[in-house]
Design a protein around this motif. Structure first.
Motif, PDB file in Angstrom:
ATOM      1  N   THR A   9       0.853  -1.186   0.000  1.00 39.26           N
ATOM      2  CA  THR A   9       0.000   0.000   0.000  1.00 39.26           C
ATOM      3  C   THR A   9       0.890   1.236   0.000  1.00 39.26           C
ATOM      4  O   THR A   9       2.021   1.216   0.491  1.00 39.26           O
ATOM      5  CB  THR A   9      -0.929   0.038   1.232  1.00 39.26           C
ATOM      6  OG1 THR A   9      -0.145  -0.102   2.431  1.00 39.26           O
ATOM      7  CG2 THR A   9      -1.940  -1.091   1.180  1.00 39.26           C
ATOM      8  N   GLU A  10       0.354   2.307  -0.546  1.00 41.28           N
ATOM      9  CA  GLU A  10       1.160   3.516  -0.736  1.00 41.28           C
ATOM     10  C   GLU A  10       1.719   4.060   0.574  1.00 41.28           C
ATOM     11  O   GLU A  10       2.846   4.556   0.625  1.00 41.28           O
ATOM     12  CB  GLU A  10       0.317   4.588  -1.436  1.00 41.28           C
ATOM     13  CG  GLU A  10       1.080   5.829  -1.818  1.00 41.28           C
ATOM     14  CD  GLU A  10       0.242   6.812  -2.605  1.00 41.28           C
ATOM     15  OE1 GLU A  10       0.660   7.981  -2.730  1.00 41.28           O
ATOM     16  OE2 GLU A  10      -0.838   6.418  -3.096  1.00 41.28           O
ATOM     17  N   GLY A  11       0.943   3.952   1.639  1.00 42.15           N
ATOM     18  CA  GLY A  11       1.386   4.496   2.905  1.00 42.15           C
ATOM     19  C   GLY A  11       2.627   3.834   3.472  1.00 42.15           C
ATOM     20  O   GLY A  11       3.327   4.413   4.311  1.00 42.15           O
ATOM     21  N   ASN A  12       2.911   2.617   3.008  1.00 44.42           N
ATOM     22  CA  ASN A  12       4.097   1.914   3.503  1.00 44.42           C
ATOM     23  C   ASN A  12       5.392   2.542   3.016  1.00 44.42           C
ATOM     24  O   ASN A  12       6.471   2.256   3.554  1.00 44.42           O
ATOM     25  CB  ASN A  12       4.068   0.444   3.090  1.00 44.42           C
ATOM     26  CG  ASN A  12       3.038  -0.359   3.854  1.00 44.42           C
ATOM     27  OD1 ASN A  12       2.397   0.142   4.767  1.00 44.42           O
ATOM     28  ND2 ASN A  12       2.862  -1.612   3.475  1.00 44.42           N
ATOM     29  N   ASN A  13       5.321   3.371   1.961  1.00 50.81           N
ATOM     30  CA  ASN A  13       6.535   4.001   1.430  1.00 50.81           C
ATOM     31  C   ASN A  13       7.306   4.758   2.503  1.00 50.81           C
ATOM     32  O   ASN A  13       8.537   4.799   2.489  1.00 50.81           O
ATOM     33  CB  ASN A  13       6.182   4.963   0.289  1.00 50.81           C
ATOM     34  CG  ASN A  13       5.658   4.250  -0.942  1.00 50.81           C
ATOM     35  OD1 ASN A  13       6.024   3.109  -1.201  1.00 50.81           O
ATOM     36  ND2 ASN A  13       4.802   4.917  -1.702  1.00 50.81           N
ATOM     37  N   SER A  14       6.577   5.332   3.439  1.00 55.12           N
ATOM     38  CA  SER A  14       7.222   6.174   4.447  1.00 55.12           C
ATOM     39  C   SER A  14       8.149   5.371   5.354  1.00 55.12           C
ATOM     40  O   SER A  14       9.073   5.927   5.951  1.00 55.12           O
ATOM     41  CB  SER A  14       6.165   6.897   5.287  1.00 55.12           C
ATOM     42  OG  SER A  14       5.371   5.962   6.012  1.00 55.12           O
ATOM     43  N   LEU A  15       7.916   4.056   5.464  1.00 57.58           N
ATOM     44  CA  LEU A  15       8.761   3.242   6.328  1.00 57.58           C
ATOM     45  C   LEU A  15      10.200   3.212   5.840  1.00 57.58           C
ATOM     46  O   LEU A  15      11.129   3.110   6.643  1.00 57.58           O
ATOM     47  CB  LEU A  15       8.210   1.817   6.393  1.00 57.58           C
ATOM     48  CG  LEU A  15       8.920   0.832   7.323  1.00 57.58           C
ATOM     49  CD1 LEU A  15       8.759   1.265   8.783  1.00 57.58           C
ATOM     50  CD2 LEU A  15       8.367  -0.577   7.130  1.00 57.58           C
ATOM     51  N   TYR A  16      10.398   3.329   4.525  1.00 59.92           N
ATOM     52  CA  TYR A  16      11.729   3.229   3.929  1.00 59.92           C
ATOM     53  C   TYR A  16      12.340   4.597   3.629  1.00 59.92           C
ATOM     54  O   TYR A  16      13.407   4.677   3.040  1.00 59.92           O
ATOM     55  CB  TYR A  16      11.645   2.393   2.651  1.00 59.92           C
ATOM     56  CG  TYR A  16      10.857   1.116   2.855  1.00 59.92           C
ATOM     57  CD1 TYR A  16      11.389   0.055   3.580  1.00 59.92           C
ATOM     58  CD2 TYR A  16       9.563   0.984   2.357  1.00 59.92           C
ATOM     59  CE1 TYR A  16      10.660  -1.104   3.799  1.00 59.92           C
ATOM     60  CE2 TYR A  16       8.828  -0.178   2.565  1.00 59.92           C
ATOM     61  CZ  TYR A  16       9.374  -1.212   3.283  1.00 59.92           C
ATOM     62  OH  TYR A  16       8.645  -2.363   3.500  1.00 59.92           O
ATOM     63  N   SER A  17      11.659   5.651   4.049  1.00 62.27           N
ATOM     64  CA  SER A  17      12.141   7.021   3.878  1.00 62.27           C
ATOM     65  C   SER A  17      13.132   7.350   4.986  1.00 62.27           C
ATOM     66  O   SER A  17      13.258   6.606   5.971  1.00 62.27           O
ATOM     67  CB  SER A  17      10.966   7.991   3.936  1.00 62.27           C
ATOM     68  OG  SER A  17      10.428   8.036   5.266  1.00 62.27           O
ATOM     69  N   PRO A  18      13.856   8.460   4.874  1.00 67.18           N
ATOM     70  CA  PRO A  18      14.762   8.850   5.964  1.00 67.18           C
ATOM     71  C   PRO A  18      14.059   8.934   7.319  1.00 67.18           C
ATOM     72  O   PRO A  18      14.607   8.476   8.333  1.00 67.18           O
ATOM     73  CB  PRO A  18      15.283  10.211   5.504  1.00 67.18           C
ATOM     74  CG  PRO A  18      15.258  10.117   4.002  1.00 67.18           C
ATOM     75  CD  PRO A  18      14.014   9.337   3.685  1.00 67.18           C
ATOM     76  N   ALA A  19      12.842   9.498   7.327  1.00 60.75           N
ATOM     77  CA  ALA A  19      12.118   9.600   8.596  1.00 60.75           C
ATOM     78  C   ALA A  19      11.728   8.228   9.121  1.00 60.75           C
ATOM     79  O   ALA A  19      11.802   7.955  10.327  1.00 60.75           O
ATOM     80  CB  ALA A  19      10.868  10.468   8.421  1.00 60.75           C
TER      81      ALA A  19
END
Length: 232
Positions: A162-172
């Motif tokens: 799901t699109e929201g999972n992208n944030s897990l692999y971001s710097p934050a």
């Protein structure tokens, strides 16, 4: 008894806050499908077991380390961790109530029954991205830290469910993962294909000893586990 093993048979289909999740049987295999995207099945489990073992082997000799497994799936990682006496605490975060139900009282119970009965095991019904990033436990209390995070909620950092999972692999997101680790703790991320950019992201986030372990597959590119260690 199934007589037709050529076509998948849907055992359960549910609509949840993240879309549709399906459990189906294809011959002797059980498969989990999310929003039409194949996630995993019970055919092998080598890479899920390596995910847990690679994290354990990258740790120092601290006694009874704790591990957080992101994603219950078909239960290979949980069962393997619970079968290893070295782990002192095994926590699994799963956002789909249906998957938890399939393990507690459904067709997947055969794979996870012993692990769920183990006193070291607990299952948290919550979203992994939210759990990692928030500074509290579900229901209150300060955020717990772990000696290892084993994440397997997507087909990889470059192929999220799901699109929201992208944030897990971001710097934050990686900073949040690091904050959930004890000093010297290990982050292990499963992926259906290698990602050199993710290795760079781990280094940029301050992880050390960044490595990639490959798991050969019958056809195509190998599955991999990306590893990084938080500084002691």
């Amino acid at each position: 008894m199934l007589t037709d093993t050529t076509a998948p048979v849907v055992l359960d289909r549910r609509e949840g806050p993240y879309g549709e999740v399906v459990l189906r049987r294809h011959g002797e295999l059980l498969q989990i499908i999310a929003n039409g995207c194949f996630l995993m099945d019970t055919s092998d489990g080598r890479s899920e077991r390596l995910l847990v073992d690679a994290a354990r082997d990258a740790l120092d000799d601290r006694p009874a380390p704790s591990v957080l497994i992101g994603g219950l799936g078909v239960g290979f990682s949980l069962a393997h961790a619970a079968a290893d006496p070295r782990w002192g605490r095994v926590t699994v975060v799963e956002r789909e109530a249906a998957i938890i139900d399939w393990h507690r009282e459904g067709p997947l119970a055969e794979l996870s029954r012993a692990a769920l009965a183990d006193s070291r095991t607990r299952i948290l019904h919550t979203d992994l991205v939210t759990y990692v990033s928030e500074g509290a436990e579900p229901g209150g209390g300060p955020a717990e830290t772990y000696d290892a995070l084993c994440l397997d909620i997507d087909n990889g950092p470059d192929w999220t469910v799901t699109e929201g999972n992208n944030s897990l692999y971001s710097p934050a997101g990686l900073a949040a993962c690091k904050a959930r680790l004890s000093p010297g703790g290990v982050l292990a991320v499963w992926s259906a294909k290698p990602s050199s950019t993710f290795d760079d992201a781990l280094r940029n986030a301050g992880f050390r000893q960044v490595t990639t372990q490959e798991i050969p597959v019958a056809r195509g590119v190998p599955d991999v586990v990306h590893l990084g260690v938080r500084a002691a």
